[in-house]
Design a protein around this motif. Sequence first.
Motif, PDB file in Angstrom:
ATOM      1  N   GLU A  34       0.628  -0.885  -0.321  1.00  8.51           N
ATOM      2  CA  GLU A  34      -0.369  -0.104   0.231  1.00  8.51           C
ATOM      3  C   GLU A  34       0.996   1.591  -0.220  1.00  8.51           C
ATOM      4  OE1 GLU A  34      -2.378   0.231   3.232  1.00  8.51           O
ATOM      5  OE2 GLU A  34      -3.787  -1.829   2.788  1.00  8.51           O
ATOM      6  N   LYS A  37      -0.400   6.684   3.183  1.00  7.21           N
ATOM      7  CA  LYS A  37      -1.760   7.718   3.435  1.00  7.21           C
ATOM      8  C   LYS A  37      -1.637   8.868   4.469  1.00  7.21           C
ATOM      9  CE  LYS A  37      -4.788   3.821   1.391  1.00  7.21           C
ATOM     10  NZ  LYS A  37      -3.871   2.792   0.917  1.00  7.21           N
ATOM     11  N   VAL A  38      -2.465   9.794   4.100  1.00 12.26           N
ATOM     12  CA  VAL A  38      -2.847  10.420   5.072  1.00 12.26           C
ATOM     13  C   VAL A  38      -3.487  10.440   6.249  1.00 12.26           C
ATOM     14  CG1 VAL A  38      -2.690  12.565   3.804  1.00 12.26           C
ATOM     15  CG2 VAL A  38      -4.959  11.514   4.230  1.00 12.26           C
ATOM     16  N   THR A  40      -6.512  10.191   9.235  1.00 13.40           N
ATOM     17  CA  THR A  40      -7.915  10.633   9.296  1.00 13.40           C
ATOM     18  C   THR A  40      -7.510  11.900  10.478  1.00 13.40           C
ATOM     19  OG1 THR A  40      -8.980   8.911   8.488  1.00 13.40           O
ATOM     20  CG2 THR A  40     -10.015   9.883   9.642  1.00 13.40           C
ATOM     21  N   SER A  78     -10.854   9.266  -0.142  1.00 13.58           N
ATOM     22  CA  SER A  78     -10.571   9.861  -1.568  1.00 13.58           C
ATOM     23  C   SER A  78     -10.558   9.472  -2.849  1.00 13.58           C
ATOM     24  CB  SER A  78      -8.713  10.140  -1.410  1.00 13.58           C
ATOM     25  OG  SER A  78      -8.937   8.712  -1.431  1.00 13.58           O
ATOM     26  N   SER A  81      -7.035   4.971  -5.176  1.00 14.10           N
ATOM     27  CA  SER A  81      -5.566   4.905  -5.902  1.00 14.10           C
ATOM     28  C   SER A  81      -5.173   4.123  -6.811  1.00 14.10           C
ATOM     29  CB  SER A  81      -4.849   4.514  -4.703  1.00 14.10           C
ATOM     30  OG  SER A  81      -3.494   4.505  -5.155  1.00 14.10           O
ATOM     31  N   GLN A  86      -6.975   1.117  -3.254  1.00 13.17           N
ATOM     32  CA  GLN A  86      -7.623   1.417  -2.277  1.00 13.17           C
ATOM     33  C   GLN A  86      -8.175   3.560  -2.211  1.00 13.17           C
ATOM     34  OE1 GLN A  86      -8.209  -0.049   0.211  1.00 13.17           O
ATOM     35  NE2 GLN A  86      -7.628  -1.657  -1.329  1.00 13.17           N
ATOM     36  N   ARG A  87      -9.407   3.194  -0.772  1.00 16.48           N
ATOM     37  CA  ARG A  87      -9.109   5.025  -0.820  1.00 16.48           C
ATOM     38  C   ARG A  87      -9.086   5.591   0.147  1.00 16.48           C
ATOM     39  NH1 ARG A  87     -13.809   7.112  -3.817  1.00 16.48           N
ATOM     40  NH2 ARG A  87     -14.911   5.549  -5.095  1.00 16.48           N
ATOM     41  N   GLU A  88      -8.596   6.819   0.355  1.00 19.01           N
ATOM     42  CA  GLU A  88      -7.560   6.578   1.937  1.00 19.01           C
ATOM     43  C   GLU A  88      -9.034   7.507   1.793  1.00 19.01           C
ATOM     44  OE1 GLU A  88      -3.720   9.204   1.396  1.00 19.01           O
ATOM     45  OE2 GLU A  88      -5.145   9.848   0.209  1.00 19.01           O
ATOM     46  N   PRO A  90      -9.270  10.797   4.603  1.00 17.33           N
ATOM     47  CA  PRO A  90      -8.233  11.782   4.796  1.00 17.33           C
ATOM     48  C   PRO A  90      -9.185  12.665   6.169  1.00 17.33           C
ATOM     49  CG  PRO A  90      -9.845  12.608   2.790  1.00 17.33           C
ATOM     50  CD  PRO A  90     -10.231  11.321   3.866  1.00 17.33           C
TER      51      PRO A  90
END
Length: 237
Positions: A34, A37-38, A40, A78, A81, A86-88, A90
């Motif tokens: 992966e 990622k930022v 949350t 987000s 990717s 995958q999705r973040e 945030p």
Amino acid sequence: MDRSAIEKIVELGAPNIHVEGGYTYSDKELNVIEGPKVPTLTFHTLEGLVYTLLAEQAEFNGPLLIDVNDEATVKVFSAISLNDRQREVPYLVRAELVSIPFNQRLDYETMMITLKSKFVETPELLELVKLLGTITEENSAQLSDDGFTQTVVVRKGIALKDNKAVNPIVNLKPYRTFNEVEQPESQFLLRLSEGGNVALYEADGGAWKLQARRNVADYLKSALADLIEAGRVIVVE
């Protein structure tokens, strides 16, 4: 060389990849690495989310998806990717809600405080508070004596000073979603019982939750109208 050693060597070897019928097969489990990622960022108001999105939305490669998950939760995802599919997440917003004692009996003084502090002031709420203000707890005995027999009449329970009729269904607006949006109105069954107890039972089948989500979505669509029009933000409920 024993069997376990041979199996270990095979395990450490490169995977065998085979394509058949449009599908790709491997003799080993492969894990996607992966991307970073930022973390949350959590808010407790919709206003905080709006200000942050206006300032930071340009940092994301694709449009942000705002999901009104329920009446008290909003999640921001987000774009997918390209590296790991995958999705973040945030941003996350959770409303700080007060606890309202529905579906249980309260003494009328506690119910009066609850109505004044945890409900939006509406004409019907004021009428209900006025009605409850006329409640008296009746606990009396009347003695009748004619010299031969005695009769005692005992009265217990609650009474209304003005002898008013009580409407069993009331429409009220409790604080059950974010403060920035209009609180959804719903129906409650009002019950008065002995001992000066009062109860409000939810009587709309949970329809208020749908209206609350719609109100939250409408607020975000209005506050982020420019970003939505530019294709940078999508709001769903």
